[in-house]
Design a protein around this motif. Structure first.
Motif, PDB file in Angstrom:
ATOM      1  N   MET A  59      50.743   0.976 -51.249  1.00 49.37           N
ATOM      2  CA  MET A  59      49.604   1.870 -51.276  1.00 49.37           C
ATOM      3  C   MET A  59      49.338   2.389 -49.873  1.00 49.37           C
ATOM      4  N   ASP A  60      49.056   3.682 -49.774  1.00 47.88           N
ATOM      5  CA  ASP A  60      48.694   4.273 -48.489  1.00 47.88           C
ATOM      6  C   ASP A  60      47.318   3.799 -48.082  1.00 47.88           C
ATOM      7  N   ALA A  61      47.161   3.428 -46.823  1.00 52.51           N
ATOM      8  CA  ALA A  61      45.855   3.008 -46.317  1.00 52.51           C
ATOM      9  C   ALA A  61      45.052   4.238 -45.923  1.00 52.51           C
ATOM     10  N   PRO A  62      43.823   4.379 -46.433  1.00 54.35           N
ATOM     11  CA  PRO A  62      43.029   5.557 -46.091  1.00 54.35           C
ATOM     12  C   PRO A  62      42.811   5.732 -44.588  1.00 54.35           C
ATOM     13  N   HIS A  63      42.558   4.647 -43.864  1.00 53.61           N
ATOM     14  CA  HIS A  63      42.302   4.778 -42.424  1.00 53.61           C
ATOM     15  C   HIS A  63      43.540   5.271 -41.679  1.00 53.61           C
ATOM     16  N   ALA A  64      44.717   4.835 -42.086  1.00 51.64           N
ATOM     17  CA  ALA A  64      45.957   5.319 -41.465  1.00 51.64           C
ATOM     18  C   ALA A  64      46.152   6.787 -41.784  1.00 51.64           C
ATOM     19  N   ALA A  65      45.820   7.179 -43.008  1.00 52.64           N
ATOM     20  CA  ALA A  65      45.951   8.585 -43.396  1.00 52.64           C
ATOM     21  C   ALA A  65      45.014   9.456 -42.574  1.00 52.64           C
ATOM     22  N   PRO A  68      45.080  19.596 -39.991  1.00 57.22           N
ATOM     23  CA  PRO A  68      43.856  20.397 -40.098  1.00 57.22           C
ATOM     24  C   PRO A  68      43.720  20.999 -41.495  1.00 57.22           C
ATOM     25  N   PRO A  69      42.506  21.379 -41.874  1.00 56.75           N
ATOM     26  CA  PRO A  69      42.316  22.030 -43.173  1.00 56.75           C
ATOM     27  C   PRO A  69      43.120  23.322 -43.254  1.00 56.75           C
ATOM     28  N   SER A  70      43.606  23.614 -44.440  1.00 52.68           N
ATOM     29  CA  SER A  70      44.450  24.792 -44.652  1.00 52.68           C
ATOM     30  C   SER A  70      43.658  26.088 -44.755  1.00 52.68           C
ATOM     31  N   ALA A  71      42.354  25.993 -45.002  1.00 56.61           N
ATOM     32  CA  ALA A  71      41.508  27.178 -45.192  1.00 56.61           C
ATOM     33  C   ALA A  71      40.053  26.746 -45.090  1.00 56.61           C
ATOM     34  N   THR A  72      39.139  27.700 -45.150  1.00 57.31           N
ATOM     35  CA  THR A  72      37.717  27.360 -45.192  1.00 57.31           C
ATOM     36  C   THR A  72      37.187  27.372 -46.620  1.00 57.31           C
ATOM     37  N   LEU A 114      34.070  21.901 -52.329  1.00 56.81           N
ATOM     38  CA  LEU A 114      35.437  21.842 -51.802  1.00 56.81           C
ATOM     39  C   LEU A 114      35.856  20.424 -51.436  1.00 56.81           C
ATOM     40  N   ARG A 115      37.177  20.177 -51.527  1.00 56.54           N
ATOM     41  CA  ARG A 115      37.788  18.895 -51.178  1.00 56.54           C
ATOM     42  C   ARG A 115      38.985  19.157 -50.269  1.00 56.54           C
ATOM     43  N   ARG A 116      39.181  18.262 -49.307  1.00 54.37           N
ATOM     44  CA  ARG A 116      40.293  18.374 -48.343  1.00 54.37           C
ATOM     45  C   ARG A 116      41.304  17.269 -48.597  1.00 54.37           C
ATOM     46  N   CYS A 117      42.552  17.647 -48.833  1.00 57.60           N
ATOM     47  CA  CYS A 117      43.635  16.677 -49.005  1.00 57.60           C
ATOM     48  C   CYS A 117      43.926  16.029 -47.660  1.00 57.60           C
ATOM     49  N   ILE A 118      43.939  14.726 -47.645  1.00 55.77           N
ATOM     50  CA  ILE A 118      44.169  13.993 -46.405  1.00 55.77           C
ATOM     51  C   ILE A 118      45.632  14.079 -45.976  1.00 55.77           C
ATOM     52  N   THR A 119      46.534  14.198 -46.929  1.00 51.91           N
ATOM     53  CA  THR A 119      47.963  14.218 -46.625  1.00 51.91           C
ATOM     54  C   THR A 119      48.426  15.531 -46.015  1.00 51.91           C
ATOM     55  N   CYS A 120      47.986  16.652 -46.591  1.00 52.39           N
ATOM     56  CA  CYS A 120      48.528  17.942 -46.142  1.00 52.39           C
ATOM     57  C   CYS A 120      47.478  18.948 -45.683  1.00 52.39           C
ATOM     58  N   GLY A 121      46.183  18.640 -45.854  1.00 56.45           N
ATOM     59  CA  GLY A 121      45.126  19.548 -45.426  1.00 56.45           C
ATOM     60  C   GLY A 121      44.732  20.592 -46.452  1.00 56.45           C
ATOM     61  N   HIS A 122      45.392  20.605 -47.614  1.00 52.27           N
ATOM     62  CA  HIS A 122      45.079  21.589 -48.666  1.00 52.27           C
ATOM     63  C   HIS A 122      43.588  21.522 -49.012  1.00 52.27           C
ATOM     64  N   ILE A 123      42.950  22.688 -49.067  1.00 46.38           N
ATOM     65  CA  ILE A 123      41.566  22.768 -49.504  1.00 46.38           C
ATOM     66  C   ILE A 123      41.564  23.243 -50.947  1.00 46.38           C
ATOM     67  N   GLY A 124      40.965  22.432 -51.816  1.00 44.01           N
ATOM     68  CA  GLY A 124      40.873  22.754 -53.228  1.00 44.01           C
ATOM     69  C   GLY A 124      39.444  22.591 -53.719  1.00 44.01           C
ATOM     70  N   CYS A 125      39.175  23.147 -54.884  1.00 45.54           N
ATOM     71  CA  CYS A 125      37.823  23.056 -55.447  1.00 45.54           C
ATOM     72  C   CYS A 125      37.682  21.779 -56.281  1.00 45.54           C
ATOM     73  N   CYS A 126      36.437  21.350 -56.421  1.00 43.64           N
ATOM     74  CA  CYS A 126      36.112  20.089 -57.081  1.00 43.64           C
ATOM     75  C   CYS A 126      36.291  20.153 -58.598  1.00 43.64           C
ATOM     76  N   ARG A 180      47.012  11.356 -52.935  1.00 48.83           N
ATOM     77  CA  ARG A 180      45.951  10.656 -53.644  1.00 48.83           C
ATOM     78  C   ARG A 180      44.566  10.720 -53.023  1.00 48.83           C
ATOM     79  N   PHE A 181      44.458  10.931 -51.708  1.00 47.04           N
ATOM     80  CA  PHE A 181      43.157  10.874 -51.049  1.00 47.04           C
ATOM     81  C   PHE A 181      42.636  12.258 -50.684  1.00 47.04           C
ATOM     82  N   VAL A 182      41.362  12.497 -50.979  1.00 46.40           N
ATOM     83  CA  VAL A 182      40.671  13.697 -50.532  1.00 46.40           C
ATOM     84  C   VAL A 182      39.350  13.280 -49.897  1.00 46.40           C
ATOM     85  N   GLN A 183      38.854  14.158 -49.041  1.00 45.52           N
ATOM     86  CA  GLN A 183      37.515  13.981 -48.493  1.00 45.52           C
ATOM     87  C   GLN A 183      36.710  15.219 -48.877  1.00 45.52           C
ATOM     88  N   SER A 184      35.422  15.017 -49.090  1.00 46.65           N
ATOM     89  CA  SER A 184      34.558  16.168 -49.326  1.00 46.65           C
ATOM     90  C   SER A 184      34.689  17.114 -48.139  1.00 46.65           C
TER      91      SER A 184
END
Length: 118
Positions: free
Chosen positions: A1-7, A13-17, A32-44, A62-66
């Motif tokens: 499992m990927d550790a969130p703190h390491a990610a 950086p975010p891919s868009a605003t 909006l949600r930000r993918c921790i792995t690649c920075g993709h910004i997607g909607c909730c 697997r991990f996103v941040q608001s």
């Protein structure tokens, strides 16, 4: 499992605003949600198109941040729960002046009838 703190330490950086997929298709989003792995910004998941969840389904990221101002919570799509992920590099949200829902020019007057209850 990927550790969130390491990610968080490796997060690009975010891919868009705004939601990349909504922007490309001419649609709109609620939050909006930000993918921790690649920075993709997607909607909730409450937004009409659920692009953040679709991004997880397509990529396994697997991990996103608001990506909302004053919010720092993380979500793990695999475990389907909130997790403590740490601090991401700036910017950690869309611009304060950006409308919610957005983008304002694309949001229908009856937008509330298109969203799901959380």
């Amino acid at each position: 499992m990927d550790a969130p703190h390491a990610a968080a330490q490796l997060a690009p950086p975010p891919s868009a605003t705004g939601c990349e997929d909504c922007l490309a298709s001419g649609s709109w989003w609620l939050h909006l949600r930000r993918c921790i792995t690649c920075g993709h910004i997607g909607c909730c998941e409450v937004s009409p198109h659920h692009h953040a969840a679709q991004h997880f389904e397509l990529t396994g990221h697997r991990f996103v941040q608001s990506f909302e101002p004053q919010e720092s919570w993380w979500w793990d799509y695999v475990e389907e729960r909130e997790v403590d992920g740490g601090q991401l590099p700036e910017p950690t949200s869309h611009p304060d002046a950006q409308s919610v829902p957005g983008p304002s020019a694309r949001v229908p007057a009856n937008w509330e009838s298109f969203i799901f209850d959380e």
